[in-house]
Design a protein around this motif. Structure first.
Motif, PDB file in Angstrom:
ATOM      1  N   LYS A 195     -21.411  19.391 -57.513  1.00  0.00           N
ATOM      2  CA  LYS A 195     -20.748  20.694 -57.528  1.00  0.00           C
ATOM      3  C   LYS A 195     -19.637  20.777 -58.573  1.00  0.00           C
ATOM      4  O   LYS A 195     -18.931  21.783 -58.628  1.00  0.00           O
ATOM      5  CB  LYS A 195     -20.156  20.988 -56.143  1.00  0.00           C
ATOM      6  CG  LYS A 195     -21.180  20.980 -55.022  1.00  0.00           C
ATOM      7  CD  LYS A 195     -22.211  22.087 -55.197  1.00  0.00           C
ATOM      8  CE  LYS A 195     -23.174  22.124 -54.012  1.00  0.00           C
ATOM      9  NZ  LYS A 195     -24.199  23.194 -54.176  1.00  0.00           N
ATOM     10  N   ILE A 202     -13.790  20.903 -57.814  1.00  0.00           N
ATOM     11  CA  ILE A 202     -13.501  21.937 -56.814  1.00  0.00           C
ATOM     12  C   ILE A 202     -12.024  21.862 -56.412  1.00  0.00           C
ATOM     13  O   ILE A 202     -11.622  20.975 -55.653  1.00  0.00           O
ATOM     14  CB  ILE A 202     -14.364  21.758 -55.551  1.00  0.00           C
ATOM     15  CG1 ILE A 202     -15.859  21.745 -55.916  1.00  0.00           C
ATOM     16  CG2 ILE A 202     -14.071  22.862 -54.549  1.00  0.00           C
ATOM     17  CD1 ILE A 202     -16.769  21.479 -54.732  1.00  0.00           C
ATOM     18  N   MET A 230      -8.900  22.690 -54.142  1.00  0.00           N
ATOM     19  CA  MET A 230      -8.882  22.974 -52.711  1.00  0.00           C
ATOM     20  C   MET A 230      -7.465  23.269 -52.225  1.00  0.00           C
ATOM     21  O   MET A 230      -6.607  22.388 -52.217  1.00  0.00           O
ATOM     22  CB  MET A 230      -9.442  21.789 -51.916  1.00  0.00           C
ATOM     23  CG  MET A 230     -10.899  21.474 -52.158  1.00  0.00           C
ATOM     24  SD  MET A 230     -11.483  20.143 -51.061  1.00  0.00           S
ATOM     25  CE  MET A 230     -11.406  20.981 -49.457  1.00  0.00           C
ATOM     26  N   TRP A 241     -13.062  27.765 -51.972  1.00  0.00           N
ATOM     27  CA  TRP A 241     -14.039  26.729 -51.667  1.00  0.00           C
ATOM     28  C   TRP A 241     -14.621  26.897 -50.264  1.00  0.00           C
ATOM     29  O   TRP A 241     -15.797  26.593 -50.032  1.00  0.00           O
ATOM     30  CB  TRP A 241     -13.387  25.343 -51.776  1.00  0.00           C
ATOM     31  CG  TRP A 241     -12.212  25.175 -50.861  1.00  0.00           C
ATOM     32  CD1 TRP A 241     -10.906  25.450 -51.131  1.00  0.00           C
ATOM     33  CD2 TRP A 241     -12.237  24.737 -49.497  1.00  0.00           C
ATOM     34  NE1 TRP A 241     -10.106  25.205 -50.041  1.00  0.00           N
ATOM     35  CE2 TRP A 241     -10.900  24.763 -49.028  1.00  0.00           C
ATOM     36  CE3 TRP A 241     -13.250  24.315 -48.641  1.00  0.00           C
ATOM     37  CZ2 TRP A 241     -10.560  24.388 -47.729  1.00  0.00           C
ATOM     38  CZ3 TRP A 241     -12.917  23.948 -47.346  1.00  0.00           C
ATOM     39  CH2 TRP A 241     -11.583  23.983 -46.905  1.00  0.00           C
ATOM     40  N   GLU A 260     -17.443  29.445 -50.036  1.00  0.00           N
ATOM     41  CA  GLU A 260     -18.628  28.965 -50.754  1.00  0.00           C
ATOM     42  C   GLU A 260     -19.450  28.007 -49.906  1.00  0.00           C
ATOM     43  O   GLU A 260     -20.674  27.974 -49.995  1.00  0.00           O
ATOM     44  CB  GLU A 260     -18.199  28.279 -52.044  1.00  0.00           C
ATOM     45  CG  GLU A 260     -19.348  27.746 -52.872  1.00  0.00           C
ATOM     46  CD  GLU A 260     -18.901  27.039 -54.137  1.00  0.00           C
ATOM     47  OE1 GLU A 260     -19.752  26.406 -54.782  1.00  0.00           O
ATOM     48  OE2 GLU A 260     -17.699  27.123 -54.474  1.00  0.00           O
TER      49      GLU A 260
END
Length: 307
Positions: free
Chosen positions: A200, A203, A205, A270, A273
């Protein structure tokens, strides 16, 4: 598939291993001592124990053989074991592990690092960013989690946030927003990503809401009924201490404190998603401070989250 968790005896790693097991995946937990309390808990939860040390190249090579994915949460920032320096673990150790993953055909690596908004140039940041770049430049699928501050670490006595003693250390002026994110949320996302066939990428967070350090202190007073004394460490004092220290670990801790002073505001995009609901800060602090329903503190605050 089998997911290897490196750093499994720390709180983040153990939570990631438990989350992967809950999703029905086979988990190999890398440990150095089969008889440690954390190792015993992981084995009881259904994980297979794999004995290896990040400082031992041969052991690491054997540990990654036959696994599909690797979750990396290991760090020496809080280790008290002899030989566990940042350079040995977060530096050479992570690079050795990544090399072993490449050479043994590991499909997907999930690295838990920290927010790139925490940008002080410290030994810890240099080692973590080097590991991130190595993964991004490799042919492996990779996911790099970049969480902001864990309340389970940064609202405890180890960093001067001592609710039981009634004193709280404030870094900087305490007004900058910070996206505190629950350790358990990061662990669950790490487990979820490791099971995915494709990486991915990076990301960021954050938690569901930003809080300044002063707002967190007010929250603590409201939830516990305690009056807290605030001790300030100004930003220029933090930066002066960083530049004058020759201790890599102290420099790295001060760099994290500098991040608190300047703020770190990240979104919680996040969560949507991945179909997750981020944990509110209030729920985190109730666990950290051991609050009863009436707001009183029950027993001693645990520091297991810092292991």
């Amino acid at each position: 598939m089998t997911i290897l968790v490196v750093g499994s005896t720390g709180t983040l790693g153990s939570l990631a291993a438990e989350a992967a097991l809950a999703e029905g995946h086979a988990v190999a937990a890398m440990v150095r001592d089969r008889q440690s309390p954390a190792a015993v808990r992981l084995r009881a939860a259904g994980a297979k124990l794999c004995v290896a040390d990040l400082k031992d190249t041969k052991q690491i090579d054997m540990a990654v053989r036959g696994v599909s994915a690797v979750i990396i949460t290991a760090t020496a920032t809080l280790s008290r074991r002899e030989g566990d320096s940042l350079e040995a673990v977060d530096g050479r150790g992570l690079q050795t592990l990544i090399t072993a993953c490449i050479q043994n055909g590991v499909h997907h690596v999930v690295l838990v690092s920290f927010s790139r908004g925490i940008d002080a140039d410290t030994p810890l940041s240099r080692f973590k960013r080097a590991a991130e770049r190595r993964l991004e430049n490799s042919a492996m699928e990779c996911t790099i989690l970049l969480p902001s501050y864990f309340p389970e670490k940064f609202m405890t006595p180890l960093v001067g946030f001592d609710v039981n003693a009634g004193r709280v250390r404030i870094y900087g002026d305490g007004t900058r927003p910070i996206s505190y994110v629950a350790t358990s949320d990061v662990a669950r996302l790490a487990a979820r990503c490791a099971a995915e066939p494709l990486g991915k990428g990076a990301i960021p967070m954050g938690g569901p809401k930003t809080y300044s350090q002063l707002e967190v202190a007010q929250l603590a007073e409201h939830m516990t009924g305690k009056r807290l004394v605030l001790d300030y460490m100004p930003l220029d004092h933090i930066e002066s201490a960083m530049s004058s220290s020759g201790d890599p670990l102290k420099q790295s801790h001060l760099g994290l404190y500098r991040g608190l002073a300047i703020g770190d505001s990240l979104s919680a995009d996040w969560a949507g998603e991945f179909g997750m609901t981020p944990t509110p800060l209030q729920a985190c602090v109730e666990r950290i401070w051991g609050l009863n329903r009436n707001g009183s503190i029950s027993g001693e605050t645990t520091n297991r989250s810092l292991s």
